[in-house]
Design a protein around this motif. Structure first.
Motif, PDB file in Angstrom:
ATOM      1  N   HIS A  31       0.824  -1.214   0.000  1.00  0.00           N
ATOM      2  CA  HIS A  31       0.000   0.000   0.000  1.00  0.00           C
ATOM      3  C   HIS A  31       0.859   1.266   0.000  1.00  0.00           C
ATOM      4  O   HIS A  31       0.458   2.291  -0.544  1.00  0.00           O
ATOM      5  N   GLN A  32       2.031   1.174   0.577  1.00  0.00           N
ATOM      6  CA  GLN A  32       2.865   2.370   0.697  1.00  0.00           C
ATOM      7  C   GLN A  32       3.557   2.764  -0.610  1.00  0.00           C
ATOM      8  O   GLN A  32       3.943   3.914  -0.765  1.00  0.00           O
ATOM      9  N   VAL A  33       3.722   1.798  -1.517  1.00  0.00           N
ATOM     10  CA  VAL A  33       4.435   2.142  -2.759  1.00  0.00           C
ATOM     11  C   VAL A  33       3.673   1.867  -4.058  1.00  0.00           C
ATOM     12  O   VAL A  33       3.952   2.497  -5.074  1.00  0.00           O
TER      13      VAL A  33
ATOM     14  N   HIS B  69       0.437  -9.685   5.081  1.00  0.00           N
ATOM     15  CA  HIS B  69      -0.442  -8.628   5.605  1.00  0.00           C
ATOM     16  C   HIS B  69       0.395  -7.507   6.179  1.00  0.00           C
ATOM     17  O   HIS B  69       1.096  -7.691   7.175  1.00  0.00           O
ATOM     18  N   HIS B  70       0.383  -6.362   5.517  1.00  0.00           N
ATOM     19  CA  HIS B  70       1.119  -5.209   6.041  1.00  0.00           C
ATOM     20  C   HIS B  70       0.104  -4.082   6.269  1.00  0.00           C
ATOM     21  O   HIS B  70      -0.055  -3.182   5.446  1.00  0.00           O
ATOM     22  N   PHE B  71      -0.614  -4.173   7.351  1.00  0.00           N
ATOM     23  CA  PHE B  71      -1.565  -3.167   7.864  1.00  0.00           C
ATOM     24  C   PHE B  71      -2.890  -3.048   7.119  1.00  0.00           C
ATOM     25  O   PHE B  71      -3.877  -2.643   7.719  1.00  0.00           O
TER      26      PHE B  71
ATOM     27  N   VAL C  43       2.289 -11.748   9.145  1.00  0.00           N
ATOM     28  CA  VAL C  43       1.685 -10.467   9.515  1.00  0.00           C
ATOM     29  C   VAL C  43       2.795  -9.498   9.902  1.00  0.00           C
ATOM     30  O   VAL C  43       3.736  -9.875  10.613  1.00  0.00           O
ATOM     31  N   ASN C  44       2.701  -8.267   9.432  1.00  0.00           N
ATOM     32  CA  ASN C  44       3.664  -7.234   9.795  1.00  0.00           C
ATOM     33  C   ASN C  44       3.178  -6.461  11.025  1.00  0.00           C
ATOM     34  O   ASN C  44       2.080  -5.886  11.009  1.00  0.00           O
ATOM     35  N   GLU C  45       3.979  -6.477  12.072  1.00  0.00           N
ATOM     36  CA  GLU C  45       3.735  -5.687  13.285  1.00  0.00           C
ATOM     37  C   GLU C  45       2.301  -5.772  13.811  1.00  0.00           C
ATOM     38  O   GLU C  45       1.596  -4.759  13.915  1.00  0.00           O
ATOM     39  N   PRO C  46       1.875  -6.988  14.177  1.00  0.00           N
ATOM     40  CA  PRO C  46       0.495  -7.147  14.658  1.00  0.00           C
ATOM     41  C   PRO C  46       0.149  -6.278  15.866  1.00  0.00           C
ATOM     42  O   PRO C  46      -0.974  -5.761  15.952  1.00  0.00           O
TER      43      PRO C  46
ATOM     44  N   GLY D 268      10.771  13.415  14.650  1.00  0.00           N
ATOM     45  CA  GLY D 268      10.989  13.657  16.074  1.00  0.00           C
ATOM     46  C   GLY D 268      11.272  12.385  16.851  1.00  0.00           C
ATOM     47  O   GLY D 268      11.209  12.377  18.088  1.00  0.00           O
ATOM     48  N   TRP D 269      11.589  11.297  16.156  1.00  0.00           N
ATOM     49  CA  TRP D 269      11.877  10.032  16.838  1.00  0.00           C
ATOM     50  C   TRP D 269      13.335  10.025  17.271  1.00  0.00           C
ATOM     51  O   TRP D 269      14.240  10.285  16.455  1.00  0.00           O
ATOM     52  N   ALA D 270      13.580   9.697  18.533  1.00  0.00           N
ATOM     53  CA  ALA D 270      14.943   9.659  19.051  1.00  0.00           C
ATOM     54  C   ALA D 270      15.760   8.611  18.297  1.00  0.00           C
ATOM     55  O   ALA D 270      15.285   7.497  18.063  1.00  0.00           O
TER      56      ALA D 270
ATOM     57  N   THR E  90      14.068  -6.944  10.037  1.00  0.00           N
ATOM     58  CA  THR E  90      13.300  -6.808   8.796  1.00  0.00           C
ATOM     59  C   THR E  90      12.865  -5.369   8.526  1.00  0.00           C
ATOM     60  O   THR E  90      12.308  -5.102   7.457  1.00  0.00           O
ATOM     61  N   GLU E  91      13.096  -4.463   9.485  1.00  0.00           N
ATOM     62  CA  GLU E  91      12.928  -3.032   9.234  1.00  0.00           C
ATOM     63  C   GLU E  91      13.777  -2.279  10.248  1.00  0.00           C
ATOM     64  O   GLU E  91      13.854  -2.675  11.420  1.00  0.00           O
ATOM     65  N   ASN E  92      14.369  -1.181   9.781  1.00  0.00           N
ATOM     66  CA  ASN E  92      15.102  -0.262  10.648  1.00  0.00           C
ATOM     67  C   ASN E  92      15.446   0.930   9.756  1.00  0.00           C
ATOM     68  O   ASN E  92      15.990   0.750   8.680  1.00  0.00           O
TER      69      ASN E  92
ATOM     70  N   HIS F   9      16.915  -2.620   5.507  1.00  0.00           N
ATOM     71  CA  HIS F   9      16.670  -1.233   5.863  1.00  0.00           C
ATOM     72  C   HIS F   9      15.252  -0.845   5.435  1.00  0.00           C
ATOM     73  O   HIS F   9      14.722  -1.349   4.448  1.00  0.00           O
ATOM     74  N   TRP F  10      14.646   0.052   6.207  1.00  0.00           N
ATOM     75  CA  TRP F  10      13.379   0.638   5.780  1.00  0.00           C
ATOM     76  C   TRP F  10      13.654   2.060   5.385  1.00  0.00           C
ATOM     77  O   TRP F  10      14.036   2.842   6.236  1.00  0.00           O
ATOM     78  N   SER F  11      13.514   2.424   4.110  1.00  0.00           N
ATOM     79  CA  SER F  11      12.907   1.600   3.092  1.00  0.00           C
ATOM     80  C   SER F  11      13.724   1.733   1.819  1.00  0.00           C
ATOM     81  O   SER F  11      14.649   2.530   1.753  1.00  0.00           O
TER      82      SER F  11
ATOM     83  N   PHE G  17       4.432   6.183   1.049  1.00  0.00           N
ATOM     84  CA  PHE G  17       3.301   6.762   1.769  1.00  0.00           C
ATOM     85  C   PHE G  17       3.355   6.326   3.231  1.00  0.00           C
ATOM     86  O   PHE G  17       3.150   5.148   3.533  1.00  0.00           O
ATOM     87  N   GLU G  18       3.652   7.280   4.121  1.00  0.00           N
ATOM     88  CA  GLU G  18       3.893   6.936   5.525  1.00  0.00           C
ATOM     89  C   GLU G  18       2.589   7.024   6.339  1.00  0.00           C
ATOM     90  O   GLU G  18       2.445   7.851   7.230  1.00  0.00           O
ATOM     91  N   TRP G  19       1.621   6.198   6.004  1.00  0.00           N
ATOM     92  CA  TRP G  19       0.401   6.059   6.788  1.00  0.00           C
ATOM     93  C   TRP G  19      -0.187   7.414   7.192  1.00  0.00           C
ATOM     94  O   TRP G  19      -0.395   8.260   6.334  1.00  0.00           O
ATOM     95  N   LEU G  20      -0.421   7.635   8.482  1.00  0.00           N
ATOM     96  CA  LEU G  20      -1.101   8.869   8.921  1.00  0.00           C
ATOM     97  C   LEU G  20      -0.373  10.134   8.471  1.00  0.00           C
ATOM     98  O   LEU G  20      -0.989  11.179   8.298  1.00  0.00           O
TER      99      LEU G  20
HETATM  100  C1  BGC Z   1       5.962  -0.083   9.375  1.00  0.00           C
HETATM  101  C2  BGC Z   1       6.159   0.667   8.081  1.00  0.00           C
HETATM  102  C3  BGC Z   1       6.347   2.144   8.374  1.00  0.00           C
HETATM  103  C4  BGC Z   1       7.543   2.310   9.268  1.00  0.00           C
HETATM  104  C5  BGC Z   1       7.868   3.743   9.625  1.00  0.00           C
HETATM  105  C6  BGC Z   1       6.874   0.339  10.491  1.00  0.00           C
HETATM  106  O1  BGC Z   1       6.210   0.275  11.692  1.00  0.00           O
HETATM  107  O2  BGC Z   1       6.003  -1.472   9.169  1.00  0.00           O
HETATM  108  O3  BGC Z   1       5.052   0.434   7.270  1.00  0.00           O
HETATM  109  O4  BGC Z   1       6.465   2.905   7.217  1.00  0.00           O
HETATM  110  O5  BGC Z   1       7.309   1.638  10.472  1.00  0.00           O
HETATM  111  O6  BGC Z   1       6.862   4.297  10.403  1.00  0.00           O
END
Ligand code: BGC
Length: 401
Positions: free
Chosen positions: A19-21, A113-115, A157-160, A288-290, A314-316, A352-354, A359-362
């Motif tokens: 959904h994000q890309v 499933h990613h959100f 599932v991604n980050e349930p 603003g994330w430390a 799997t993400e950072n 690495h993310w990403s 599209f960063e959700w909210l």
């Molecule tokens: C999510 C990604 C999101 C990233 C940055 C993760 O929690 O899996 O979809 O873009 O964080 O907020």
């Protein structure tokens, strides 16, 4: 200066999610939410980064950047737009996507499933619906049967817990549920969904490598270390990081850990949990994330001791539009990851993310997480300087510190 070498065969890469890309995901709950004004500045995902058409170019860039793996997700609402009716075109498309990743020499981590969820499931409560895990298992069975030969690793599932917290406890994400009971119910359903998918994939392909990807964070107390903080810290860490995994560990061949930042216990006690704030020697990302690399070490070390399973990060990553902090972020997090490996953690890859901006959700399109920048007006890609730094790490299987 020392060279930190990673284990032989260690996987290096970056991820995205459908959904994000992809763009044009009109049949899921996020699209509907966006059109109800749910996103910052009233943005909608729209054409996103047009990866539906540009996936080959993106994998080719990943190959040129020395990557050996990628994390992508399959959009459930495209595969099963109506309950029980599976879309051949969509299945064919994802076969092309996964085939293209292979052609580019990338091992695939395929997320089911990613959100996002199909609209037809949202109409009956999404993860509040007790039948949702069974439906998810059926979708997983179809995908495993049709695309299984092209997937190297599966993430059900991604980050349930993030989905349960934001969508069902805090009411900020669709379906805007509110309350601890709703959150617990969603989390339990997501566990069942994971198990149903794990079993379905194994039935289709007994040798498949199947896991789940959880968000891991580290909770820190303030300088005062009040009694309330000291009591709450381990409880919060257990609930946020390990509660889900403790219940599904027997149906995991590996664990995906996704680490971004730390959370102060104080922010939770005051009812405003979130990543950050920074401090004198703690810089922050554009959101603003430390930036707190030692948190990755904490999470990996703990997961390794608790579960004794192969781990992948799997993400950072971080939002950094100017690309002034990404190189140091990667270096410092990889140094902490290497420390955990030296101490015995069986970590087999880092994604690495990403790969590209998305599209960063909210928050919509503002935050820039990509190693590769996207100009949304033209959909052109531009490799950021930090991606070249990461390329050297990937090619040397290690880094200088
Ligand atoms: C999510 C990604 C999101 C990233 C940055 C993760 O929690 O899996 O979809 O873009 O964080 O907020």
């Amino acid at each position: 200066m020392a060279f930190l070498e990673f284990p032989k065969g260690f996987l290096w890469g970056a991820g995205t999610s459908a959904h994000q890309v992809e763009g044009g995901n009109r049949f899921n709950d996020w699209w509907a939410f966006e059109h109800q004004g749910g996103i910052a500045n009233g943005e909608i995902s729209g054409g996103a980064a047009d990866a539906w058409h540009k996936f080959r170019e993106d994998f080719e860039l990943a190959r040129q950047l020395g990557h050996t793996a990628t994390k992508v997700s399959i959009e459930w609402s495209r595969i099963e737009r109506e309950p029980g009716r599976y879309d051949e075109e969509a299945i064919g498309h994802y076969a092309e996507v996964l085939g293209a990743a292979r052609d580019a020499g990338l091992e695939t981590f395929v997320v089911l499933h990613h959100f996002t969820s199909p609209l037809w499931l949202a109409a009956v409560g999404t993860w509040a619906n007790l039948d949702a895990p069974r439906r998810f298992g059926e979708y997983a069975a179809v995908v495993a049967a049709r695309l299984g030969g092209l997937a190297d690793h599966w993430i059900t599932v991604n980050e349930p817990m993030i989905l349960a917290a934001f969508g069902y406890v805090g009411g900020r994400w669709p379906p805007r549920g509110r309350g601890l009971l709703a959150g617990r119910r969603a989390a339990v359903n997501l566990m069942r969904a994971h198990r149903a998918a794990y079993d379905a994939i194994k039935r289709a392909r007994p040798d498949a490598d199947v896991g789940v990807a959880v968000n891991a964070t580290t909770f820190v107390t303030s300088a005062e270390r009040t009694l309330a903080e000291r009591v709450a810290r381990p409880a919060l860490e257990w609930l946020a990081n390990w509660w889900f995994l403790d219940r599904v560990r027997d149906s995991c061949d590996f664990i995906g850990l996704q680490y971004y930042s730390r959370i102060t216990v104080r922010s939770v006690l005051f009812g405003k949990p979130g990543y950050g704030p920074g401090g004198e020697d703690v810089p922050v990302s554009d959101l603003g994330w430390a930036i707190y690399p030692q948190g990755l070490h904490n999470c990996v070390r703990h997961a390794s001791r608790r579960y004794r399973l192969p781990l992948y990060v799997t993400e950072n990553g971080l939002a950094d539009a100017a690309d002034t902090r990404r190189e140091a972020f990667i270096r410092d997090h990889l140094a902490q990851l290497h420390r955990a490996i030296r101490e015995g953690a069986d970590v087999r890859g880092y994604l690495h993310w990403s790969l590209t901006d998305n599209f960063e959700w909210l928050e919509g399109f503002g935050p820039r997480f990509g190693l590769v920048a996207v100009d949304y007006a033209t959909q052109e890609r531009h490799v950021r300087p930090s991606a070249r730094y990461y390329e050297r790490v990937c090619r040397r299987n290690g880094l200088d510190v």
